[in-house]
Design an enzyme around this catalytic site. Structure first.
Site, PDB file in Angstrom:
ATOM      1  N   HIS A 105       0.839  -1.205   0.000  1.00  0.00           N
ATOM      2  CA  HIS A 105       0.000   0.000   0.000  1.00  0.00           C
ATOM      3  C   HIS A 105       0.871   1.251   0.000  1.00  0.00           C
ATOM      4  CE1 HIS A 105      -3.247  -2.704   0.906  1.00  0.00           C
ATOM      5  NE2 HIS A 105      -2.700  -3.058   2.047  1.00  0.00           N
ATOM      6  N   GLU A 123      -1.957  -0.387   8.159  1.00  0.00           N
ATOM      7  CA  GLU A 123      -2.913  -1.343   8.698  1.00  0.00           C
ATOM      8  C   GLU A 123      -2.251  -2.212   9.752  1.00  0.00           C
ATOM      9  OE1 GLU A 123      -3.811  -3.127   4.917  1.00  0.00           O
ATOM     10  OE2 GLU A 123      -2.510  -4.843   5.262  1.00  0.00           O
ATOM     11  N   HIS A 180       3.364  -7.476   1.605  1.00  0.00           N
ATOM     12  CA  HIS A 180       2.675  -8.361   2.538  1.00  0.00           C
ATOM     13  C   HIS A 180       1.611  -9.201   1.845  1.00  0.00           C
ATOM     14  CE1 HIS A 180       0.133  -4.752   2.408  1.00  0.00           C
ATOM     15  NE2 HIS A 180      -0.895  -5.532   2.717  1.00  0.00           N
ATOM     16  N   ARG A 200      -1.013  -4.616  -6.414  1.00  0.00           N
ATOM     17  CA  ARG A 200      -0.759  -6.057  -6.470  1.00  0.00           C
ATOM     18  C   ARG A 200       0.576  -6.290  -7.172  1.00  0.00           C
ATOM     19  NH1 ARG A 200      -5.691  -7.635  -8.940  1.00  0.00           N
ATOM     20  NH2 ARG A 200      -6.840  -7.486  -7.007  1.00  0.00           N
TER      21      ARG A 200
HETATM   22 ZN    ZN Z   1      -2.934  -4.838   3.036  1.00  0.00          ZN
END
Ligand code: ZN
Length: 319
Positions: A105, A123, A180, A200
């Site tokens: 991200h 996150e 991740h 991605r």
């Molecule tokens: Zn994530």
């Protein structure tokens, strides 16, 4: 706004979750948490969200039928002094029956410049359940941007990707720029910035409806932190019961865990406090709250008395 409405504003608020069907989802969000209806692969439950891709609706009480984004704009007294910009947090429950793509991200600055002013995405994950030998992808082994680009171009994924073992009750912070992936068999509670921007990097060459899902190689290479920081997996299963434990305080949020075995009390003195019961059941100021239920305790809520046997994750903004 009259006094009566202010008084009503101090009630706990519950939302109807927004469910997301995904190729990698499973049936546990229905089967074990009671979200939605059976028969589909549901990967994500957006439990507390004001994001336009899933704006939760209040289920009951004075604000019934209004969305969280409406409350944020129209009832700022519920959120203390925190109500500027967009509602900042998003709480999800994730059921990964299959591996998620390997992703990254952006931070706020990159997202603002490249994703129509979106927030970046920091996150964190609280592992609700997983297999004995479960692993997460966190980080990579490239030392330089050049090496990273070469490894990606040449598809040297095994060499590039770092995996770490995880157990039920572990907690992990995932900062922007961290490569991740959640692997199959893991259920987790995610607390994150209110953002839906994912790049991605690799999707295991899988096909979805006969086609590979799009990759975002250029953006991924832009935002991946090199070299990667070591993964910071915190074990929380052995923390003492009936105490509030701060798991993380970062720029965007604070997250706490309470393992309840009996009774616990505290003051709600945050701008707002999100309460997620992830196991067991309890009564919060007399109100029954079961596994899978999430409440928003507004500003000025006051004293919180909880009784029962439950595992509870709390979150708020970091003022
Ligand atoms: Zn994530």
């Amino acid at each position: 706004m009259n006094q009566e409405n202010h008084a009503r504003g101090a009630e706990a608020i519950s939302f109807a979750p927004v469910l997301k069907e995904t190729v990698w989802g499973g049936e546990r969000l229905y089967g074990e948490y009671g979200y939605g209806v059976p028969g589909r692969k549901v990967g994500e439950c957006w439990a507390v969200s004001a994001h336009p891709n899933g704006d939760c609706v209040v289920r009951e009480g004075a604000y019934r039928g209004r969305t969280l984004s409406q409350l944020w704009r129209e009832e700022p007294q519920l959120f203390g002094g925190a109500a500027k910009g967009e509602f900042p947090l998003l709480v999800k429950v994730i059921d990964a029956a299959d591996d998620l793509s390997i992703q990254v991200h952006p931070d706020d600055a990159y997202a603002a410049a490249n994703e129509n002013g979106s927030l970046g995405k920091t996150e964190c994950w609280y592992i609700l359940d997983c297999a004995q030998d479960a692993r997460l992808v966190i980080g990579h082994n490239a030392d330089t941007k050049k090496e990273l680009a070469d490894m990606v171009e040449q598809g040297r994924w095994k060499e590039l990707i770092r995996e770490v073992p995880v157990h039920k009750g572990d907690f992990v912070q995932i900062n922007p720029g961290t490569v991740h992936a959640i692997k199959g068999g893991i259920m987790l509670l995610e607390t994150q910035q209110s953002s839906d921007v994912t790049y991605r990097l690799y999707d295991y060459d899988r096909l979805s409806d006969g086609r590979p899902r799009p990759l975002h190689i250029r953006q991924s290479l832009d935002v991946i932190t090199v070299p990667a920081a070591p993964a910071d997996v915190k074990e929380t299963a052995s923390l003492p019961a009936n105490e509030l434990h701060l798991l993380i305080a970062c720029r965007y949020y604070r997250v706490w865990k309470l393992a309840l075995a009996g009774s616990f009390s505290m003051e709600q003195d945050c701008p707002f406090l999100l309460m997620s019961v992830v196991a067991g059941t309890c009564r919060m100021n007399g109100r029954p709250v079961g596994k899978g239920e999430h409440l928003l305790l507004p500003a000025g809520y006051g004293s919180v008395e909880i009784e029962g046997e439950a595992e509870i994750i709390f979150s708020s903004v970091n003022e």
